[in-house]
Enzyme design. Structure first.
Site, mmCIF file in Angstrom:
data_model
loop_
_atom_site.group_PDB
_atom_site.id
_atom_site.type_symbol
_atom_site.label_atom_id
_atom_site.label_comp_id
_atom_site.label_asym_id
_atom_site.label_seq_id
_atom_site.Cartn_x
_atom_site.Cartn_y
_atom_site.Cartn_z
ATOM 1 N N HIS A 144 0.806 -1.214 0.000
ATOM 2 C CA HIS A 144 0.000 0.000 0.000
ATOM 3 C C HIS A 144 0.847 1.275 0.000
ATOM 4 C CE1 HIS A 144 -3.489 -2.477 1.947
ATOM 5 N NE2 HIS A 144 -3.279 -2.782 0.679
ATOM 6 N N PHE A 382 -1.334 -8.365 4.526
ATOM 7 C CA PHE A 382 0.026 -7.843 4.443
ATOM 8 C C PHE A 382 0.148 -6.508 3.723
ATOM 9 C CE2 PHE A 382 -0.276 -12.462 4.002
ATOM 10 C CZ PHE A 382 0.074 -12.800 5.305
ATOM 11 N N CYS A 383 -0.846 -5.642 3.894
ATOM 12 C CA CYS A 383 -0.827 -4.318 3.257
ATOM 13 C C CYS A 383 -0.578 -4.419 1.754
ATOM 14 C CB CYS A 383 0.216 -3.405 3.919
ATOM 15 S SG CYS A 383 -0.200 -2.928 5.605
ATOM 16 N N ALA A 384 -1.109 -5.481 1.169
ATOM 17 C CA ALA A 384 -1.044 -5.663 -0.288
ATOM 18 C C ALA A 384 -2.355 -6.298 -0.721
ATOM 19 C CB ALA A 384 0.144 -6.537 -0.668
#
Length: 450
Positions: A144, A382-384
């Site tokens: 992100h 996982f911020c993806a």
């Protein structure tokens, strides 16, 4: 320390299940580097204690002991920077100035590149986003931090294909279709560990009139990056993933965009002169570094980079390759576990493995790994999120990641514990709460760090 209970792992060994591959303790590589807390014992449910296994280094890596020692030497000299005439101020100023030189050298910066000290990779990429004079093209596989900042000036997202070759073609088509100012891509996926070819990507960008930036948060702790040799225009990274705590990072790259961008922060240190009705802003890194700098964080980064250089990239790569192979081979042998991949034609990957389970909750497994086995991993997306949602079939995944301080015994303990949990479930009862899965009866003492 108390004796280990039957459900825990003895120091120096690994529990095994009947039918699981036999592993001899010490048969694989030991830690390559000394890390703070490497021998930390943590409590587990039932009253035992075990050596902590940290397989969440892709999120934040423990500090090198060399970093802690450097910080201890710097702390007595901590003072204001660039503003004081006293000896301590001069010493702290030298720490920051020398660290800037060390960062530039480590990433192969050109002589006229700027080295701007930031809080982390996210901060660095937000700064760059404010300076880009046009659209930025990114892939959907980005963290992100390299997906969200670009919307203020125009962001175009290319969905990665099943192979890297097809993805490079798709990027070229997008850049040819409508000119862009910047192509910004991760150096290595924080979800799959797959490493992208930076020199090839730089050429794709430049062939179509765009500059090229690299989110090196995951890559830099494992591989050297050379801006000049690879023709990369900008690189951003964080200290906390590179064995340097204290909340600092850097943006390194060409100065022309940065010299005319709005100051990242408005305040003292970023100005030449100030009047009631306006200000004349500095050029160079100081334009974006208003306020008192993170002297200790910058010192930690410089020390961590020096330790990475001392260890040597070839030794780091060999160490990680052995552990990564051990990790992936072990995961492949556990029924009901699927390792996520983004590209069918990429074999180069960092020591990261994200898996999904055919049944059960990865959040529960992660909680049990910590509470019953003293093993830290990460569960989630996982911020993806866009990338995860595209390649996964379940709502969340479980990620294990290795680094310079990881040993073969660490990997084996994780594999054996995961196999046990997948086959038989946790040994204790857990409740799902808004904060995640928690043991119903948690008899572990709180950390004595307050």
């Amino acid at each position: 320390m108390p004796d280990t209970s039957a459900s825990t792992t003895p120091r120096g060994g690994a529990t095994t299940l009947a039918g699981s591959p036999a592993r001899v303790p010490g048969a694989g590589p030991g830690p390559l580097a000394a890390l703070v807390g490497a021998d930390l014992d943590v409590p587990v449910l039932g009253g035992g204690r075990v050596r902590h296994v940290n397989l969440d280094v892709a999120a934040s890596a423990p500090a090198f002991t060399a970093v802690a020692e450097r910080v201890a030497r710097v702390l007595p000299y901590y003072a204001s920077v660039h503003r004081g005439t006293g000896y301590l101020s001069q010493a702290s100023t030298a720490v920051v100035d020398d660290a800037r030189v060390a960062i530039a050298r480590h990433v192969g910066a050109r002589i006229d590149d700027h080295v701007v000290v930031t809080r982390n990779t996210t901060d660095a990429l937000n700064l760059l986003a404010s300076a880009v004079p046009g659209d930025t093209v990114v892939l959907d596989l980005e963290h992100h931090a390299n997906l969200l900042p670009w919307t203020r000036r125009g962001r175009r997202v290319v969905v990665a294909r099943g192979t890297l070759a097809a993805t490079l073609d798709a990027l070229a088509v997008e850049l040819r279709r409508t000119p862009a100012a910047l192509l910004s891509v991760t150096g290595a996926s924080n979800l799959t560990g797959e490493v992208l070819p930076l020199e090839v990507l730089a050429r794709v960008a430049h062939d179509h009139g765009a500059r090229f930036a690299v989110d090196a948060a995951q890559l830099l702790p494992h591989r050297r990056i050379d801006l000049a040799a690879s023709d990369i225009d900008y690189v951003a990274f964080s200290g906390h993933k590179a064995y340097a705590p204290f909340g600092a990072g850097a943006l390194v790259g060409r100065g022309d965009w940065l010299d005319v961008a709005p100051p990242h922060l408005a305040g003292g240190g970023a100005v030449e002169t100030v009047a009631v009705d306006g200000a004349e802003w500095k050029r160079g890194p100081e334009r974006h570094e208003a306020g008192t700098p993170n002297v200790i964080g910058v010192a930690a980064i410089a020390a961590a980079l020096a330790e990475l250089e001392r260890l040597g990239e070839s030794a780091l790569r060999a160490h990680e390759a052995a552990l990564t192979g051990r990790l992936h081979d072990g995961l492949a042998a556990i029924p009901g576990v699927r390792v996520l991949r983004g590209f069918a034609d990429v074999d180069d990957r960092l020591g990261i493995a994200t898996v999904e389970l055919e049944r059960g909750s990865v959040g529960l497994v992660a909680a049990a790994l910590a509470a019953e086995h003293g093993i830290s991993v990460r569960a989630g997306r996982f911020c993806a999120h866009p990338f995860f949602d595209r390649i996964a079939t379940r709502a969340n995944g479980l990620r294990a990641s290795v680094g310079a301080g990881t040993s073969a015994d660490d990997v084996d303990r994780f594999l054996d514990a995961l196999r046990r949990l997948v086959a038989a479930g946790p040994g204790h009862v857990y409740d799902r709460t808004p904060a995640g899965w928690c043991p119903r009866h948690d008899d572990r003492p709180r950390p004595a760090v307050g």
